[in-house]
Design a protein around this motif. Sequence first.
Motif, PDB file in Angstrom:
ATOM      1  N   ILE A   1       2.945  -0.150  -4.997  1.00  0.00           N
ATOM      2  CA  ILE A   1       3.126  -1.535  -4.556  1.00  0.00           C
ATOM      3  C   ILE A   1       2.464  -1.680  -3.188  1.00  0.00           C
ATOM      4  N   GLY A   2       1.621  -2.688  -3.036  1.00  0.00           N
ATOM      5  CA  GLY A   2       1.030  -2.996  -1.740  1.00  0.00           C
ATOM      6  C   GLY A   2       1.574  -4.310  -1.218  1.00  0.00           C
ATOM      7  N   PHE A   3       1.319  -4.586   0.040  1.00  0.00           N
ATOM      8  CA  PHE A   3       1.809  -5.818   0.661  1.00  0.00           C
ATOM      9  C   PHE A   3       0.661  -6.567   1.332  1.00  0.00           C
ATOM     10  N   GLU A   4       0.740  -7.873   1.316  1.00  0.00           N
ATOM     11  CA  GLU A   4      -0.301  -8.689   1.968  1.00  0.00           C
ATOM     12  C   GLU A   4      -0.377  -8.391   3.457  1.00  0.00           C
ATOM     13  N   ASP A   5       0.769  -8.181   4.081  1.00  0.00           N
ATOM     14  CA  ASP A   5       0.816  -7.900   5.519  1.00  0.00           C
ATOM     15  C   ASP A   5       0.378  -6.450   5.758  1.00  0.00           C
ATOM     16  N   PRO A   6      -0.717  -6.223   6.498  1.00  0.00           N
ATOM     17  CA  PRO A   6      -1.212  -4.858   6.719  1.00  0.00           C
ATOM     18  C   PRO A   6      -0.221  -3.955   7.452  1.00  0.00           C
ATOM     19  N   LYS A   7       0.749  -4.543   8.162  1.00  0.00           N
ATOM     20  CA  LYS A   7       1.755  -3.731   8.865  1.00  0.00           C
ATOM     21  C   LYS A   7       2.643  -2.970   7.877  1.00  0.00           C
ATOM     22  N   PHE A   8       2.723  -3.455   6.649  1.00  0.00           N
ATOM     23  CA  PHE A   8       3.595  -2.840   5.643  1.00  0.00           C
ATOM     24  C   PHE A   8       2.815  -2.217   4.488  1.00  0.00           C
ATOM     25  N   ASP A   9       1.509  -2.419   4.466  1.00  0.00           N
ATOM     26  CA  ASP A   9       0.718  -2.046   3.286  1.00  0.00           C
ATOM     27  C   ASP A   9       0.195  -0.612   3.354  1.00  0.00           C
ATOM     28  N   GLU A  10       0.463   0.164   2.290  1.00  0.00           N
ATOM     29  CA  GLU A  10      -0.055   1.522   2.151  1.00  0.00           C
ATOM     30  C   GLU A  10      -0.935   1.672   0.913  1.00  0.00           C
ATOM     31  N   SER A  11      -1.290   0.563   0.303  1.00  0.00           N
ATOM     32  CA  SER A  11      -1.979   0.630  -0.985  1.00  0.00           C
ATOM     33  C   SER A  11      -3.355   1.284  -0.882  1.00  0.00           C
ATOM     34  N   LYS A  12      -4.047   1.082   0.229  1.00  0.00           N
ATOM     35  CA  LYS A  12      -5.379   1.682   0.374  1.00  0.00           C
ATOM     36  C   LYS A  12      -5.285   3.206   0.457  1.00  0.00           C
ATOM     37  N   VAL A  13      -4.273   3.697   1.173  1.00  0.00           N
ATOM     38  CA  VAL A  13      -4.071   5.147   1.265  1.00  0.00           C
ATOM     39  C   VAL A  13      -3.689   5.695  -0.102  1.00  0.00           C
ATOM     40  N   ALA A  14      -2.794   4.996  -0.811  1.00  0.00           N
ATOM     41  CA  ALA A  14      -2.368   5.434  -2.140  1.00  0.00           C
ATOM     42  C   ALA A  14      -3.553   5.481  -3.097  1.00  0.00           C
ATOM     43  N   ALA A  15      -4.433   4.490  -2.999  1.00  0.00           N
ATOM     44  CA  ALA A  15      -5.614   4.460  -3.864  1.00  0.00           C
ATOM     45  C   ALA A  15      -6.529   5.648  -3.585  1.00  0.00           C
ATOM     46  N   GLU A  16      -6.617   6.037  -2.315  1.00  0.00           N
ATOM     47  CA  GLU A  16      -7.428   7.202  -1.954  1.00  0.00           C
ATOM     48  C   GLU A  16      -6.808   8.478  -2.519  1.00  0.00           C
ATOM     49  N   PHE A  17      -5.474   8.595  -2.423  1.00  0.00           N
ATOM     50  CA  PHE A  17      -4.771   9.726  -3.037  1.00  0.00           C
ATOM     51  C   PHE A  17      -5.089   9.788  -4.532  1.00  0.00           C
ATOM     52  N   ALA A  18      -4.962   8.640  -5.204  1.00  0.00           N
ATOM     53  CA  ALA A  18      -5.163   8.575  -6.649  1.00  0.00           C
ATOM     54  C   ALA A  18      -6.575   9.006  -7.030  1.00  0.00           C
ATOM     55  N   SER A  19      -7.544   8.607  -6.224  1.00  0.00           N
ATOM     56  CA  SER A  19      -8.930   8.981  -6.491  1.00  0.00           C
ATOM     57  C   SER A  19      -9.122  10.496  -6.394  1.00  0.00           C
ATOM     58  N   ILE A  20      -8.466  11.110  -5.401  1.00  0.00           N
ATOM     59  CA  ILE A  20      -8.606  12.555  -5.191  1.00  0.00           C
ATOM     60  C   ILE A  20      -7.951  13.345  -6.320  1.00  0.00           C
ATOM     61  N   ILE A  21      -6.764  12.922  -6.765  1.00  0.00           N
ATOM     62  CA  ILE A  21      -6.072  13.685  -7.821  1.00  0.00           C
ATOM     63  C   ILE A  21      -6.514  13.261  -9.216  1.00  0.00           C
ATOM     64  N   GLY A  22      -7.291  12.175  -9.295  1.00  0.00           N
ATOM     65  CA  GLY A  22      -7.854  11.759 -10.574  1.00  0.00           C
ATOM     66  C   GLY A  22      -6.872  11.104 -11.515  1.00  0.00           C
ATOM     67  N   SER A  23      -6.017  10.225 -11.007  1.00  0.00           N
ATOM     68  CA  SER A  23      -5.017   9.563 -11.854  1.00  0.00           C
ATOM     69  C   SER A  23      -5.503   8.196 -12.319  1.00  0.00           C
ATOM     70  N   ASN A  24      -4.862   7.701 -13.367  1.00  0.00           N
ATOM     71  CA  ASN A  24      -5.047   6.305 -13.767  1.00  0.00           C
ATOM     72  C   ASN A  24      -4.130   5.469 -12.885  1.00  0.00           C
ATOM     73  N   HIS A  25      -4.717   4.764 -11.942  1.00  0.00           N
ATOM     74  CA  HIS A  25      -3.920   4.152 -10.885  1.00  0.00           C
ATOM     75  C   HIS A  25      -3.735   2.653 -11.113  1.00  0.00           C
ATOM     76  N   VAL A  26      -2.469   2.203 -10.987  1.00  0.00           N
ATOM     77  CA  VAL A  26      -2.135   0.788 -11.116  1.00  0.00           C
ATOM     78  C   VAL A  26      -1.580   0.302  -9.781  1.00  0.00           C
ATOM     79  N   GLU A  27      -2.255  -0.665  -9.208  1.00  0.00           N
ATOM     80  CA  GLU A  27      -1.851  -1.194  -7.896  1.00  0.00           C
ATOM     81  C   GLU A  27      -1.413  -2.643  -8.040  1.00  0.00           C
ATOM     82  N   THR A  28      -0.275  -2.973  -7.456  1.00  0.00           N
ATOM     83  CA  THR A  28       0.237  -4.337  -7.469  1.00  0.00           C
ATOM     84  C   THR A  28       0.469  -4.789  -6.039  1.00  0.00           C
TER      85      THR A  28
END
Length: 601
Positions: free
Chosen positions: A281-308
């Motif tokens: 889950i990501g958030f519009e407010d960058p102060k709370f959003d970790e979605s970009k980091v999570a997406a980078e993790f997902a790319s490294i481990i090679g998962s099918n990643h779903v971001e909301t």
Amino acid sequence: MCGIYITNIPFDESEVVTKLKSIEFRGPDNLGYKKIDDISMGHLRLSILDLEERSNQPMTFENYHIVFNGEIYNFLDIKKELIDLGHKFNTKSDTEVLLFGYREWGGDVVSKLNGMFAFAIFDTVSNKIFCARDRVGVKPFFYFWREGKFEICSQLRPLINPTSEISQEAISIYLDCGYVPSPFSILKDVFKLPPGNTLTIDLNCQTKEISEYWNLTPAVVNEITYDEAKEKLHELLIDAVKIRLQSDVSIGTFLSGGIDSALVSSIASKLSKNKINTFTIGFEDPKFDESKVAAEFASIIGSNHVETICKSDDALKMLEKLVEVYDEPFADSSALPSLLLNSVTKSHVTVALSGDGGDESFLGYNHFDALKKFNKIAYVPFFIRRFTALFYNENFTKIQPGTINSLLKTKSSDDYSWGIFTGFDSLQKEQNTNWTKLYNHFRTSSTNCFQRIADLNIKLWLENDSNVKVDRASMAYSVEVRSPFLDYRIIEFARTLPVSYRYEKGIKKRILKDILAEYIPEEVFNQPKKGFAIPLNQWIRKELKEEIISELSDDFLNKVANLDVSKFKKQFALHLDNKTDYTFNIWKLFVLAKWYKEFKM
């Protein structure tokens, strides 16, 4: 993951079915009912292992009848042991293993179980009912008891009736904690079975007996090198993830920008034959959003990643769902994005692994930093600190963890730890602390104050806040969440490690980070943790302002037992004027008001 029900109150079948249907989200795949003598048993099934009808519940073998919620992760090992003893199985479920295990070993079977569970077994020969709850309270267990009449259920809603009365003691505790801890519930005569305990009901004598089979023992630090500890912990984590990947339905992992979920997802990816599914889950407010980091993790481990991406409206829409599925007043606002995450997850998988529990055992929360800060000034005599605090006005600095007032006004490190979990500025008119003796054993659990606060974190907050949040949010959408860090072997092992292996020079979760570095580069994961938070303080001043003002009327506030109404109204006004932040206190009262309305109390 399911819902259980058992009672000796003479309800007819339709009444029991109606009760179960009120929490049908816990198990939409089958509703089972059975009447044995004077005992009614009901079950809601979310099919995970052995999807055939033969594994529906209530399940019967000889004179034993069981309703069971949860998963026994080591059931295959126990099954092999039982086969060697001559048992023959008819299903591939862990329920049958548990039932046969009880027949073989009686109540001692609980010590063999590695899992999350709450169950009840009715033995028609002894005319007794044996119940148990897992070691750290992952699965819920409510029971009503009055003069030999009982009613047991996975949630509170089916136990609420027109004669139910609110527990004034529970309200007082809620005003401090934001939840109602076990063994209490929000209702009189309804209780929670504490984690690591069994409950035996003797139907002949109309008595009950509660007995503890597991607890945190005084921490003893082992002589082990850091590298040895890292290797052993890594092995335990791999096994904890491996046994939680057993499933006959689709499975994935929750993946935030944090260390714990990244490590669980990385190990799961290595163990899985196929690409794992990861959800964030990501958030519009960058102060709370970790979605970009999570997406980078997902790319490294090679998962099918779903971001909301969670917008304000998305989370706010979950407010009614929160009141519907949490049954008791529950003021952890991260329940809202948790509900949203599970609503998205369900359309892809039925089982998800999470990183819950890592912060407790491996000292990952900010309050460990706050305790370190307190220790630096604790050598100053308390009377001097207390006098100095007189120079600070509450409008200038709110009393909360890490602030000047909380440091100055608290006598000892253990008192400071209590304040972190129950607040430094109570809303109670007359302070009720009688209940705290049930959790006070943390004060003697270790000679190290950081281990002591970690133990309090596990016994008080983990069970009654984190586990409740995860169970209800996942069950609301019929998702089963499994947490490898809640494996009791990992909790016990972590407590044998020197604190410096987990928290050193302000570096939290040191040993977990070093293990994660074997999967993901340190420069990628070594970023500030933002937590699973929402901008609630601003919502109270904007989007939710009118609704909160309406709900927190004088009529409502004055009927809340032991609430210091005048104090709260001052705090509310200061918050709305943006002069200080009283988000948690306002949210506690708002959620309580919604609960009163939902259950017509």
